[in-house]
Design a protein around this motif. Structure first.
Motif: not given
Ligand SMILES: [Mg+2]
Length: 467
Positions: A417-420, A434-438, A454-457
């Motif tokens: 959740r923190t990572g999201l 999203p890929a860059e942020a991850t 569901s977080f990735t989505a």
């Protein structure tokens, strides 16, 4: 309304929503229409929020009033007696009333001042005065509506009338509670309470039906009320009107508080229904996090969000998980992005108290930090409202960050959740994919967890909404 929500989110939303409405409306009680929006023309997400306190009884920000105090007495009696025990509930009310709460309703006080037993006091007061259609029994009935929703329409409608009759001898008040109970039952089951109105009216005693049909009709509006909104009809009528016209929980409450008059009770009733419709995640965390209060005559305990969430689950006969500190070793806090820190549960719990903390897991106890927000973000598949919760968290994070606070985001393990939230911040504020942020977060926060698809989505939807 929010389709597909898990029932537990609706149950929590109803109980917390009613207390939040009570506390939000209290400072504006007996004020003029429009006072709330005049003071808060836009959402107040920084350190100072719409939970402003004050009013004629000089309340603390987030402090609830007699509405929630009585509701908690109803809830505790139902849970501890495992059902409706009218004599027990009346006794709890009487103990509370004997402390002389400054905001106790005129009607309710008269009933307890009579010294008559539970099965005669309200009826004799009504027979003597003929005046008992205040909203004082409606305002406290959300816990009973949750409890009896499991037993079906006939049982919940019957219980509503019996509990109302403890203080309000006028059948109009009892029918109002009966309508509310059935509408909340429908909402907790995931149905649309507005669509249920015609069927619910069939349950109303024929002698009372026409008046209820008038205020619950789709074309009724508060300006058509024939009594002040301290009466039961306009209180429920305006709650449905706001539910019909508001687009989310916050807007429903804004509409009601802006009507002026009996704003705490109006928002309490509307908040119970709206909380069931939009779920716990639909309640702005800046409001839910600060709601609190005592119940005079029933100990010094201060009721807070964690207590209300536990109680809501109890009322629905369910287990409830809240994260306890001291279970896993401390992680963080560490500054992962400029001004934005991360940690796990104990890392945040024992952090310096000038951090503005955003908790993404449910806590058994709040932290000592002055600025502490608690989001209702589920790390499983019961999170159809993840976009709404994430937007609320990011908006508050932006406001607190802009005010210069060191913001500390955490969940139980500090991973998923923190990572999201960290990744979503980069998507939203810096336009990363999203890929860059991850990749950016993974480089700076080795605890990042990516197991929740569901977080990735949600990140993908957030990125798409920004294009
Ligand atoms: Mg009140």
């Amino acid at each position: 309304m929010t389709a597909g929500l898990h029932r537990s989110h609706r149950v929590a939303g109803a109980l917390v929503g009613s207390a939040v409405g009570d506390a939000l409306g209290a400072p504006f009680e007996f004020g003029p229409p429009g006072a709330f929006s005049a003071r808060f023309p836009a959402p107040a997400r920084g350190a100072a929020t719409e939970m402003c306190g004050g009013g004629s009884l000089d309340r603390e920000p987030g402090e609830f009033t007699d509405d929630t105090q009585m509701a908690l007495l109803v809830a505790r009696s139902l849970v501890e007696r495992d059902g409706l025990d009218e004599a027990d509930l009346f006794e709890r009310f009487a103990t509370w009333a004997a402390t002389g709460p400054p905001d106790i309703g005129v009607q309710t006080r008269a009933v307890f001042d009579s010294g008559l037993p539970w099965d005669r006091a309200a009826a004799e007061h009504f027979a003597r005065t003929g005046r008992a259609a205040g909203n004082g029994s409606l305002m406290r009935t959300t816990p009973a509506a949750i409890w009896f929703s499991r037993s079906g329409t006939a049982a919940t409608v019957d219980a509503a009338r019996r509990i109302s009759a403890l203080t309000h001898g006028d059948p109009a008040a009892g029918e109002g509670c009966a309508v509310f109970h059935e509408l909340l039952r429908v909402a907790l089951d995931g149905g649309d309470p507005l669509a249920a109105v015609p069927a619910v009216l069939e349950l109303v005693a024929p002698s009372e039906r026409e008046r209820w049909a008038t205020v619950l009709a789709p074309d009724w509006e508060p300006s058509k009320a024939t009594e002040s909104n301290g009466a039961v009809w306009p209180t429920l009528g305006q709650a449905l009107w706001a539910l019909r016209h508001g687009r989310d929980f916050a807007e429903v409450l804004r509409l009601v508080v802006d009507l002026g008059g009996d704003t705490d009770t109006g928002a309490c009733v509307a908040g119970g229904l709206a909380g069931a419709v939009y779920g716990m995640g639909g309640i702005p965390m800046r409001w839910a996090s600060v709601v609190h209060g005592r119940v005079p005559g029933h100990g010094e305990r201060v009721w807070r969000l964690a207590d209300l969430l536990r109680l809501a689950a109890d009322l629905d006969g369910k287990e409830f998980f809240q994260a306890e500190t001291g279970v896993i070793p401390k992680v963080g806090p560490a500054e992962v992005l400029p001004g934005i820190w991360a940690g796990n549960l104990d890392g945040a719990r024992w952090s310096e108290e000038d951090f503005a903390v955003i908790s993404l897991c449910r806590l058994a106890e709040p932290f000592p930090h002055t600025l502490h927000r608690m989001a209702y973000l589920t790390d499983n598949n019961h999170n159809v409202d993840v976009d709404v919760v994430l937007a609320d968290v990011l908006d508050d994070l932006a406001a607190l960050h802009a005010e210069g606070h060191r913001v500390l985001v955490h969940c139980h393990g500090g991973a998923s959740r923190t990572g999201l939230v960290l990744r979503a911040w980069l998507v939203r504020e810096q336009g990363m994919t999203p890929a860059e942020a991850t990749a950016h977060v993974a480089e700076r926060w080795p605890h990042l967890g990516l197991w929740n698809d569901s977080f990735t989505a949600a990140l993908e939807r957030l990125a798409a909404s920004r294009q």
